[in-house]
Scaffold this motif. Sequence first.
Motif, PDB file in Angstrom:
ATOM      1  N   GLY A 128      63.852 -34.262 -35.953  1.00 22.05           N
ATOM      2  CA  GLY A 128      63.723 -34.980 -34.685  1.00 22.05           C
ATOM      3  C   GLY A 128      62.419 -34.612 -34.022  1.00 22.05           C
ATOM      4  N   ASP A 129      61.331 -34.937 -34.701  1.00 18.68           N
ATOM      5  CA  ASP A 129      60.003 -34.593 -34.214  1.00 18.68           C
ATOM      6  C   ASP A 129      59.002 -35.415 -35.003  1.00 18.68           C
ATOM      7  N   GLY A 144      59.477 -38.341 -38.857  1.00 18.89           N
ATOM      8  CA  GLY A 144      60.151 -37.984 -37.621  1.00 18.89           C
ATOM      9  C   GLY A 144      61.187 -39.023 -37.255  1.00 18.89           C
ATOM     10  N   ILE A 145      62.262 -38.562 -36.605  1.00 24.64           N
ATOM     11  CA  ILE A 145      63.332 -39.473 -36.195  1.00 24.64           C
ATOM     12  C   ILE A 145      63.741 -39.156 -34.766  1.00 24.64           C
ATOM     13  N   GLY A 146      64.389 -40.111 -34.121  1.00 22.78           N
ATOM     14  CA  GLY A 146      64.911 -39.898 -32.772  1.00 22.78           C
ATOM     15  C   GLY A 146      66.254 -39.199 -32.830  1.00 22.78           C
TER      16      GLY A 146
ATOM     17  N   SER B  90      55.385 -39.250 -29.477  1.00 23.06           N
ATOM     18  CA  SER B  90      56.450 -38.401 -30.028  1.00 23.06           C
ATOM     19  C   SER B  90      57.711 -39.194 -30.344  1.00 23.06           C
ATOM     20  N   SER B  91      58.651 -38.513 -31.009  1.00 24.49           N
ATOM     21  CA  SER B  91      59.892 -39.161 -31.427  1.00 24.49           C
ATOM     22  C   SER B  91      60.931 -39.124 -30.316  1.00 24.49           C
ATOM     23  N   ARG B  92      60.594 -38.516 -29.187  1.00 28.67           N
ATOM     24  CA  ARG B  92      61.592 -38.259 -28.147  1.00 28.67           C
ATOM     25  C   ARG B  92      62.371 -39.519 -27.758  1.00 28.67           C
ATOM     26  N   GLU B  93      63.668 -39.479 -27.988  1.00 25.32           N
ATOM     27  CA  GLU B  93      64.508 -40.618 -27.624  1.00 25.32           C
ATOM     28  C   GLU B  93      64.690 -40.656 -26.111  1.00 25.32           C
ATOM     29  N   ILE B 115      58.781 -45.357 -34.326  1.00 24.44           N
ATOM     30  CA  ILE B 115      59.960 -44.537 -33.980  1.00 24.44           C
ATOM     31  C   ILE B 115      60.572 -45.031 -32.675  1.00 24.44           C
ATOM     32  N   ASN B 118      62.575 -48.187 -33.270  1.00 23.83           N
ATOM     33  CA  ASN B 118      63.837 -47.863 -33.910  1.00 23.83           C
ATOM     34  C   ASN B 118      64.834 -47.239 -32.920  1.00 23.83           C
ATOM     35  N   ASN B 119      64.332 -46.295 -32.124  1.00 24.54           N
ATOM     36  CA  ASN B 119      65.196 -45.634 -31.148  1.00 24.54           C
ATOM     37  C   ASN B 119      65.774 -46.627 -30.146  1.00 24.54           C
TER      38      ASN B 119
END
Lengths: 469, 212
Positions: A128-129, A144-146, B90-93, B115, B118-119
């Motif tokens: 998650g990064d 990276g994923i949420g 960043s990937s921060r949801e 990302i 997708n989120n």
Amino acid sequence: MSSKTLYDKLWDAHLVRQDEDGTALIYIDRHLIHEVTSPQAFEGLRIAGRTPWRTDSILAVPDHNVPTTNRSEGIADPVSRLQVETLDRNCVDLGITEFLMNDPRQGIVHVIGPEQGATLPGMTVVCGDSHTSTHGAFGALAFGIGTSDVEHVLATQCLIMKQAQNLEIRVDGQLAPGVSAKDVVLAIIGKIGTAGGTGCSIEFTGTAMQDLSMEGRMTVCNMAIEAGARAGLVAVDETTIKYLANRPYSPKGELWDRAVASWQQLHSDPDAVFERTVRLDATRLKPQVTWGTSPEMVAAIDGVVPDPDAEPDSVKREGMRNALAYMDLQPGMAITDIRPDHVFIGSCTNARIEDLRAAATTVRGRKVAAGIKQALVVPGSGLVKAQAEAEGLDKIFITAGFEWRQPGCSMCLAMNADRLEPGDRCASTSNRNFEGRQGPGGRTHLVSPAMAAAAAVTGHFSDIRKEQG
Amino acid sequence: MEKFNTHKGVVMPLDRHNVDTDAIIPKQYLKSISKTGFGPTLFDDWRYVKAGEPGMDHSKREIKEDFVLNQPRYQGGSILLARENFGCGSSREHAVWALDDYGIRAVIAPSYADIFFNNSFKNGLLPLVLSEDDVDALFKAVEANEGYELTVDLEKQQVVTPDGETYSFDVDEFSKYCLLNGLDDIGLTLQHADEIKEYEDKRKIEAPWLFA
Ligand code: SF4
């Protein structure tokens, strides 16, 4: 059989199923977890009454929020402490391996994965990064994923994805002394832009990439995301295999031999087709410094701050104006006249042992310049820190006037106490120069470790090629 | 997850390209261990005069009057109009949670970072793509007309203007299905648990070191 790119080989090897419209389930081999993007995923899992599919695929470590001083006393900030404690508790409850904050192996998640051999060629690696792209340096498909996807991988060991396009970035020729992997990737982003790789997996090829060490390759893949690509890749070669031998998580004995035989296939076939190829000549690359608030806003050390009025595209022109106002810079100013007041050597881009060696070589026998308020070295992991201390690098930094800290993300994103104050200007080896990234109102210039060190001892950006000359 | 079918709302124009997730939600707010409460700190640095901290009473903070979210004419807005490469970084949801918590149901932009894109779907926020020219036309219309509203019809894949003009958009079938039905994709994936196990069994033979 048709020829395949490395990305396509990795994709095919992990395909569990695919619908007609291309939506696929991709199996995940390694799941790295840290404290910031996981709590809501664990909570979601619990609320739904689900359990992790495969805990042995997971390695957890706190890194974003941890203090870099006096760590044995715990975390002073109660909000950060709660987040780290939540990770610790989730890992204990579910039987997940975690390197705790005071474990000597603790460090930035993207530094410790490879260091432990937990990242292997041919794997799918998620975290998650966004800088998970780092692990692609090993010929692993890493992205990276949420948080929702963290939960999805926890529960199913899979991700729902569509196949990306293949972009090749070919860098041929030999880099000049003083020009590093960081300069290569900044130059690439300067060329293709921060959206240049959107929807793509980038494979970095060419003799310059082959000549890089694993650490250099990690630096390049780390910033693939800053070019908009979710994944960056480098083919497996002898350098990769040598790096992985005898790491704690690497396979051993007969399994090692079998693994190596399989890893040797992990390269694009000679006639594989990429949707696009971008070429760079390594011999012409110079040390790079970003001047704006996006990694694509970058110039060579002997260049000047560009003039927005010369930009034909109106949206870009406005972006440049905003950036220069935020950065408090004038068009036409020489890059070497920019004077940072902070220096940060750290982050998952550039806090490995070779980075610290490069910086120390520049600093040795010199002093941090008078105009520098703070100069920090934050090693990427406890093991990097120990190695640096064994080589006496800590002494070189401390004697010069740097602070020598404990490992973590630190001032890369300033979630802990290490941060810029409004108006501060920092020469940073990290990967993002967004507004406020290193602290609200802080101004960031992205550079290589040697360039950050040179700025520290001269008080302004300096051409490392001359400093070392 | 909340279902998304059609949505009508006031449009807020955010005329900047490459809006990154650090700008959408600054990192000091990422220390939360919950998914809610991020609305008041959406675009925090652009919205308030001084940097905020978690736990503050944000309603008492001094605001930057000219920032779009603070202008009286855009109050109650629920559709964000943006420029290219929205949500990069960043990937921060948390970025999506902040938009959602603020009350935004759809974003319209020429392109998004992967990302973020997708989120968004996973949280019932529709990131829809229109061409640069269409987005430009909408920016002009929003700025010229106070209280400008758009209707987003996911089923028909159309954005409808107050004059009845329509813009079509593409959306991937699977994401559309999940959004229309408010479906949790983990449940959907677990319907294929047998296939996942079969894959694992095969891989354990091919590449046993991945399971050591
Ligand atoms: S060092 Fe910086 S970029 Fe890397 S994981 Fe930590 S916060 Fe993210």
